[in-house]
Design a protein around this motif. Structure first.
Motif, mmCIF file in Angstrom:
data_model
loop_
_atom_site.group_PDB
_atom_site.id
_atom_site.type_symbol
_atom_site.label_atom_id
_atom_site.label_comp_id
_atom_site.label_asym_id
_atom_site.label_seq_id
_atom_site.Cartn_x
_atom_site.Cartn_y
_atom_site.Cartn_z
ATOM 1 N N THR A 77 0.831 -1.210 0.000
ATOM 2 C CA THR A 77 0.000 0.000 0.000
ATOM 3 C C THR A 77 0.857 1.249 0.000
ATOM 4 O O THR A 77 0.598 2.205 -0.743
ATOM 5 C CB THR A 77 -0.936 0.012 1.218
ATOM 6 O OG1 THR A 77 -1.740 -1.172 1.220
ATOM 7 C CG2 THR A 77 -1.834 1.241 1.200
ATOM 8 N N LEU A 78 1.886 1.235 0.827
ATOM 9 C CA LEU A 78 2.801 2.370 0.884
ATOM 10 C C LEU A 78 3.513 2.576 -0.445
ATOM 11 O O LEU A 78 3.707 3.712 -0.890
ATOM 12 C CB LEU A 78 3.821 2.152 2.005
ATOM 13 C CG LEU A 78 4.739 3.326 2.339
ATOM 14 C CD1 LEU A 78 3.928 4.503 2.870
ATOM 15 C CD2 LEU A 78 5.786 2.903 3.374
ATOM 16 N N ASP A 79 3.873 1.483 -1.105
ATOM 17 C CA ASP A 79 4.547 1.578 -2.402
ATOM 18 C C ASP A 79 3.608 2.143 -3.461
ATOM 19 O O ASP A 79 4.009 2.941 -4.322
ATOM 20 C CB ASP A 79 5.047 0.198 -2.826
ATOM 21 C CG ASP A 79 6.148 0.268 -3.873
ATOM 22 O OD1 ASP A 79 6.748 1.354 -4.049
ATOM 23 O OD2 ASP A 79 6.430 -0.758 -4.514
ATOM 24 N N LEU A 80 2.342 1.741 -3.417
ATOM 25 C CA LEU A 80 1.341 2.276 -4.342
ATOM 26 C C LEU A 80 1.176 3.782 -4.158
ATOM 27 O O LEU A 80 1.154 4.546 -5.136
ATOM 28 C CB LEU A 80 0.003 1.566 -4.122
ATOM 29 C CG LEU A 80 -1.180 2.042 -4.971
ATOM 30 C CD1 LEU A 80 -0.958 1.710 -6.436
ATOM 31 C CD2 LEU A 80 -2.486 1.408 -4.475
ATOM 32 N N VAL A 81 1.075 4.214 -2.909
ATOM 33 C CA VAL A 81 0.937 5.640 -2.610
ATOM 34 C C VAL A 81 2.194 6.398 -3.046
ATOM 35 O O VAL A 81 2.112 7.501 -3.600
ATOM 36 C CB VAL A 81 0.656 5.852 -1.111
ATOM 37 C CG1 VAL A 81 0.688 7.335 -0.750
ATOM 38 C CG2 VAL A 81 -0.690 5.241 -0.737
ATOM 39 N N ARG A 82 3.360 5.799 -2.797
ATOM 40 C CA ARG A 82 4.628 6.427 -3.196
ATOM 41 C C ARG A 82 4.655 6.710 -4.695
ATOM 42 O O ARG A 82 4.947 7.822 -5.142
ATOM 43 C CB ARG A 82 5.790 5.501 -2.820
ATOM 44 C CG ARG A 82 7.164 6.009 -3.242
ATOM 45 C CD ARG A 82 8.175 4.863 -3.328
ATOM 46 N NE ARG A 82 7.803 3.876 -4.322
ATOM 47 C CZ ARG A 82 8.006 4.022 -5.638
ATOM 48 N NH1 ARG A 82 8.592 5.127 -6.100
ATOM 49 N NH2 ARG A 82 7.630 3.082 -6.481
ATOM 50 N N GLY A 83 4.328 5.688 -5.493
ATOM 51 C CA GLY A 83 4.348 5.858 -6.941
ATOM 52 C C GLY A 83 3.318 6.853 -7.438
ATOM 53 O O GLY A 83 3.586 7.639 -8.352
ATOM 54 N N ALA A 84 2.116 6.831 -6.828
ATOM 55 C CA ALA A 84 1.052 7.738 -7.249
ATOM 56 C C ALA A 84 1.408 9.194 -6.943
ATOM 57 O O ALA A 84 1.212 10.084 -7.779
ATOM 58 C CB ALA A 84 -0.259 7.352 -6.566
ATOM 59 N N LEU A 85 1.931 9.447 -5.744
ATOM 60 C CA LEU A 85 2.308 10.816 -5.385
ATOM 61 C C LEU A 85 3.447 11.317 -6.251
ATOM 62 O O LEU A 85 3.433 12.461 -6.724
ATOM 63 C CB LEU A 85 2.699 10.872 -3.906
ATOM 64 C CG LEU A 85 1.569 10.682 -2.893
ATOM 65 C CD1 LEU A 85 2.121 10.685 -1.469
ATOM 66 C CD2 LEU A 85 0.509 11.773 -3.058
ATOM 67 N N LEU A 86 4.437 10.459 -6.482
ATOM 68 C CA LEU A 86 5.565 10.853 -7.327
ATOM 69 C C LEU A 86 5.091 11.140 -8.747
ATOM 70 O O LEU A 86 5.455 12.162 -9.345
ATOM 71 C CB LEU A 86 6.611 9.742 -7.333
ATOM 72 C CG LEU A 86 7.819 9.950 -8.248
ATOM 73 C CD1 LEU A 86 8.641 11.148 -7.798
ATOM 74 C CD2 LEU A 86 8.680 8.684 -8.295
ATOM 75 N N GLY A 87 4.268 10.242 -9.291
ATOM 76 C CA GLY A 87 3.786 10.431 -10.655
ATOM 77 C C GLY A 87 2.923 11.667 -10.806
ATOM 78 O O GLY A 87 3.092 12.441 -11.759
ATOM 79 N N GLY A 88 2.007 11.869 -9.872
ATOM 80 C CA GLY A 88 1.135 13.034 -9.949
ATOM 81 C C GLY A 88 1.897 14.339 -9.834
ATOM 82 O O GLY A 88 1.647 15.292 -10.586
ATOM 83 N N LEU A 89 2.841 14.398 -8.903
ATOM 84 C CA LEU A 89 3.613 15.629 -8.707
ATOM 85 C C LEU A 89 4.468 15.955 -9.926
ATOM 86 O O LEU A 89 4.461 17.090 -10.415
ATOM 87 C CB LEU A 89 4.497 15.488 -7.467
ATOM 88 C CG LEU A 89 5.457 16.650 -7.186
ATOM 89 C CD1 LEU A 89 4.677 17.933 -6.937
ATOM 90 C CD2 LEU A 89 6.350 16.329 -5.994
#
Length: 237
Positions: A157-169
Motif C-alpha cells: 500500500t505504501l509503495d502504491l501511494v509512493r508511486g502515485a504521489l511521485l507520478g502526480g507531482l
C-alpha cells in the motif's frame, strides 16, 4: 480557469497508473508492466496518444538497459517515471502521431529525473518498512501469519501511494513545461529527434556491449533477436 481544469483532469488517472506501474517494479506483481516501453505507452494512451508514449518509452528503454534492479541496492525506478514521461510526451500529440519534438525532449528528461527521484523514494520506502517491522520481530520470528500479511499489505500500500504521489507531482510540474517548450522550439524536428535517439542509443549500445563481455551466450541471443525482429518488421511492412 477552464484551461487549468482541462490540464488537471488527466492528473488522477496518470497518478493512479503511476502508482500501479511503480508497484510492479518490486512489490507486486512484477509482471514487467513497469518496463519503460510498457509504462510510457500506457501513459500516452491514457491521454489519447499511445504512439507518442510508445516512442518515448522506446527511448527510455534504451536508458533502462544500463540499470539492473538487484536486491536492496539503489537503482532508478523506471515504472512511475515511464508513465509520467509517456503522459508528457502526449502533450500536443494526436492518437496516431509521433510526439511533438519539444514535448519529446522534455518527456525523456523528466523520465530520467523522475526515475532518479523514484530510486531515492524506494530507499525511503524500505527504511520505513524496516521501522514498521522492527517492533514486530518477535511475532515474525514466531511465524505469525497476521503479522506477515499485515507487513506485506502495509508495504505494498505504501509503495502504491509512493508511486502515485511521485507520478502526480512530476506530471503537474512537467506538463506546463512541455507545453511551453512546444511553443518555443525552433530547432529542426528531424535533427532534434535524431540527436535524442542517437544519445539514448549510445547508452543502450554501451550496456549491450558490457553484457557481451559479462554474460555467456549474449552475442548469439542478440543476433537471433535482431534477425527475428527484422523479419517481423519486414513482414509487417
Amino acid at each position: 480557469m477552464t484551461e487549468l481544469f482541462a490540464a488537471l483532469v488527466p492528473l488522477v488517472p496518470v497518478a493512479l497508473l503511476a502508482g500501479v506501474v511503480g508497484l510492479d517494479v518490486v512489490s507486486f506483481p512484477q509482471a514487467m508492466i513497469s518496463r519503460p516501453i510498457v509504462g510510457a505507452t500506457l501513459g500516452g494512451a491514457f491521454l489519447g496518444a499511445p504512439e507518442a508514449g510508445l516512442v518515448c518509452g522506446t527511448a527510455l528503454e534504451c536508458l533502462a538497459l544500463e540499470s539492473l534492479p538487484v536486491g536492496a541496492s539503489r537503482y532508478p525506478e523506471w515504472g512511475s517515471a515511464s508513465v509520467v514521461a509517456g503522459a508528457v510526451a502526449a502533450v500536443g500529440a494526436t492518437n496516431s502521431s509521433f510526439p511533438d519534438v519539444g514535448a519529446f525532449a522534455v518527456a525523456v528528461l523528466v523520465g530520467i529525473v523522475t526515475a532518479w527521484i523514484g530510486g531515492w523514494t524506494m530507499v525511503q520506502h524500505r527504511q520505513l518498512i524496516a521501522r514498521f517491522a522492527r517492533p514486530r520481530l518477535d511475532q515474525l520470528a514466531a511465524g505469525s501469519r497476521n503479522t506477515v500479511v499485515g507487513l506485506q499489505v502495509f508495504g505494498m500500500t505504501l509503495d502504491l501511494v509512493r508511486g502515485a504521489l511521485l507520478g502526480g507531482l512530476m506530471y503537474c510540474l512537467a506538463r506546463p513545461v512541455a507545453t511551453l517548450v512546444n511553443a518555443f522550439w525552433t530547432v529542426d524536428e528531424d535533427l532534434s529527434r535524431a540527436v535524442i535517439v542517437a544519445s539514448v542509443a549510445a547508452v543502450a549500445a554501451a550496456a549491450v556491449w558490457k553484457d557481451f563481455h559479462a554474460i555467456s551466450g549474449t552475442r548469439r541471443l542478440f543476433v537471433v533477436s535482431l534477425a527475428v525482429g527484422t523479419l517481423l518488421v519486414v513482414a509487417g511492412a
